[in-house]
Design an enzyme around this catalytic site. Structure first.
Site, PDB file in Angstrom:
ATOM      1  N   CYS A 245      -4.373  -0.633  -5.299  1.00  0.00           N
ATOM      2  CA  CYS A 245      -5.226   0.071  -6.266  1.00  0.00           C
ATOM      3  C   CYS A 245      -4.621   0.041  -7.667  1.00  0.00           C
ATOM      4  CB  CYS A 245      -5.446   1.499  -5.819  1.00  0.00           C
ATOM      5  SG  CYS A 245      -6.292   1.639  -4.237  1.00  0.00           S
TER       6      CYS A 245
ATOM      7  N   SER B 272      -4.666  11.959  -3.050  1.00  0.00           N
ATOM      8  CA  SER B 272      -4.456  10.575  -3.442  1.00  0.00           C
ATOM      9  C   SER B 272      -3.922  10.534  -4.862  1.00  0.00           C
ATOM     10  CB  SER B 272      -5.782   9.817  -3.378  1.00  0.00           C
ATOM     11  OG  SER B 272      -5.724   8.616  -4.101  1.00  0.00           O
TER      12      SER B 272
ATOM     13  N   CYS C 122       0.826  -1.202   0.000  1.00  0.00           N
ATOM     14  CA  CYS C 122       0.000   0.000   0.000  1.00  0.00           C
ATOM     15  C   CYS C 122       0.865   1.259   0.000  1.00  0.00           C
ATOM     16  CB  CYS C 122      -0.944  -0.006   1.190  1.00  0.00           C
ATOM     17  SG  CYS C 122      -2.304   1.168   1.011  1.00  0.00           S
TER      18      CYS C 122
END
Length: 605
Positions: free
Chosen positions: A232, A508, A160
């Site tokens: 992601c 982000s 992550c």
């Protein structure tokens, strides 16, 4: 009792002669050789050699180790495994393969874990204050584990956003032979015939609030957007920093590409374990690899792919561990001259699996090398240079994900640095996929993200305005929160192209739109962003790299005299410690003096 073998003194590699020697090139992928080492030259001698270390060895025997294993080099295999999110769930599996590689090549692996704070779950509430702080805790906890047990080398696995730079920072800080490996990206979800990621869910929240998506549709989207283990899928922070690991040479070529569920990752993990033993034998350390030129290569790769603006925070922090000056302005200068060549989400169409399907990160690297944008003489963990690693790579012309430098998506990079009266210490914006690169409008000021998000939900944001979210910087947050919930909600409500947003916090990697982060000095230390009032005219120019407010110096000085720092509720615990220690964002938001202040390197104890 098992008999202690004598120290092995047959080594002829540079490791036995002192790691200060110039590193020698080594072959990649040679799995047949078991290396031998002189333990008197390695940190683990302090816990395994001589009569005085009998108590220490008793602990190893208690764990089932043999005398031979005890007297081999001890290699830390650290992962950020946890059950917090899909980003990390596959890391323990891959760590077992890395351990196998270490063992096959003559080392004794010692597995341990560190923390991860997963941004997708921390996002949009007070939990995001923990995110950037976790980068420091990850690096510190790895350092302490390695120091405390005198491990000789390290393989680090991360999944992550903040765990990737955190692990690499610890490698550079300790400077023991190390190989980094990314845990892999998530597979794309499918919703109404198109690929989706978690960012689509965040934007779906805004669409739902605006009546553009039903409860049933939002629920269906949330159940299909993240269909597997992995980080992601777009060119968000995790995949950006994974690409950085290859571009800098800290990871094996192609190791960042395969999705987390792909079993080729286990082979790359084993190869990483084997590679770290060769590095140990040949005396190649992370700071031989992470040179100033290597950081420049990394910045080029970020800009060319429209990567996360967080890279402009993490690259300076990593360089700081090496004692290299490489701040936001150095990064921005490289961004300014780098074309945008990879059509990746959030600004483009494709995701990480698409990059893997066309040949992985080496395809991006090959395009940049052929375009004359990389330093090809930088050393890597293969023992070869970047140029040598790419010799056998042919650029794939039968695809639309990555373009050649001669025919870029746009001539300027996907990320731009800004500076001006509103940001004397700089700011950063991702422009990949954007049509409008200039914006002027009146300020709408909010002193925390929650207030801004509530205004979005209440339809209180005016078209043409510049939303200002302040007191969210490293000190002021504390923790420099990301603003994906707010930016995605704006997009979901159709305001993404109609407003701009500036903050002393972060965004982000999944954020899109005219969103400027890292504005410095931050509000909590009296930066100009703290002095803004509703209606002040803000001018953003991502073509010329400027961020200004239409106020005179005299007016700013007058407001500064009247300004008082607001109280912060976080006065204890890890967040308070971070706020007390953290430096400015343009230098990486670091919390210690770094490599320049180093007196004794851990690897030399």
């Amino acid at each position: 009792m098992p008999k202690k073998p004598p120290l092995n003194t047959t080594v002829t590699t540079s490791a036995a002669k002192g790691a200060s020697k110039k590193p020698v090139a080594a072959k990649s992928g040679d799995t047949s050789k078991v290396f031998k080492f002189d333990k008197s030259k390695l940190p683990s001698r302090h816990v395994t050699e001589g009569a005085a270390r009998a108590p220490h060895r008793s602990y190893y025997y208690a764990m089932g180790m043999t005398a031979e294993q005890i007297h081999r080099p001890l290699v830390g295999v650290v992962s950020c495994w946890n059950e917090a999110a899909p980003c990390n769930i596959a890391l323990m599996r891959q760590a077992q393969s890395a351990k196998k590689g270490v063992d096959l090549a003559g080392g004794t692996p010692r597995e341990f874990c560190t923390i991860t704070v997963t941004d997708g779950i921390a996002m949009g509430h007070q939990g995001m204050k923990s995110s950037l702080v976790s980068r420091e805790v990850i690096a510190d906890s790895i350092e302490l584990t390695m120091r405390g047990h005198c491990y000789d080398a390290m393989v680090g696995l991360a999944g992550c956003d903040k765990s990737l730079p955190g692990v690499m920072m610890s490698m550079l800080r300790l400077n023991v032979p190390s190989v980094f490996m990314y845990g892999g990206s998530i597979l794309p979800g499918r919703f109404k015939g198109r690929d989706v990621t978690v960012v689509d869910v965040f934007e779906g929240v805004g669409m739902h609030g605006a009546g553009k998506m039903t409860d049933k549709e939002l629920h269906e989207l949330e159940t299909v957007a993240c269909p597997s283990a992995g980080a992601c899928g777009g060119q968000f922070t995790a995949n950006t920093m994974a690409m950085v690991s290859e571009a800098m040479g800290l990871a094996l070529p192609s190791s960042a590409g395969a999705p987390a569920v792909d079993l080729t990752r286990d082979r790359y993990a084993q190869m990483s374990g084997e590679a770290v033993m060769r590095l140990l034998a040949d005396g190649i350390r992370p700071r031989h690899i992470a040179t100033r030129k290597a950081f420049e290569n990394a910045a080029v790769a970020v800009a060319a792919t429209g990567g996360s603006t967080n890279a402009a925070l993490h690259l300076p922090a990593m360089a700081h561990e090496c004692g290299i000056d490489f701040d936001l302005f150095d990064v921005a200068e490289i961004f300014k001259r780098t074309p945008y060549i990879a059509d990746l989400k959030p600004g483009g169409q494709y995701v990480a699996k698409d990059v893997y399907d066309i040949g992985g990160v080496p395809q991006i690297m090959k395009a940049l090398l052929e375009g004359g944008l990389l330093h090809e003489d930088c050393m890597t963990v293969t023992g070869k240079t970047i140029g040598q690693n790419l010799e056998g790579v042919k650029f794939n012309t039968n695809q639309k994900v990555v373009y050649p430098v001669s025919n870029p998506i746009s001539p300027t990079g996907g990320v731009v640095g800004l500076k001006g009266s509103l940001a004397p210490d700089g700011a950063i914006v991702k422009v990949a996929g954007m049509q409008t690169l200039k914006f002027t409008g009146p300020a709408q000021c909010f002193d925390c993200e929650e207030d801004a998000f509530a205004a979005v939900e209440a339809d209180a944001i005016k078209e043409g305005s510049v939303i200002v979210i302040r007191y969210e910087g490293p000190k002021g947050g504390p923790g420099m929160r990301e603003m994906l919930s707010t930016t995605a909600a704006l997009y979901g409500r159709g305001l993404g192209e109609k407003v701009a947003l500036i903050t002393d916090g972060r965004f982000s990697g999944g954020t899109r739109g005219f969103c400027i982060g890292h504005v410095g000095p931050e509000a909590a230390v009296g930066g100009p962003i703290a002095l803004l009032k509703n209606g002040d005219i803000i001018k953003i120019d991502a073509v010329n790299g400027t961020l200004d407010v239409d106020l005179s110096k005299a007016e700013l000085d007058k407001r500064r005299k009247a300004w008082k720092v607001p109280p912060n509720a976080y006065q204890s615990g890890a967040l308070r410690k971070f706020a007390d220690q953290v430096g400015p964002a343009h230098k990486g938001a670091v919390t210690h003096a770094g490599g320049k202040a180093e007196v004794v390197c851990y690897a030399d104890i």
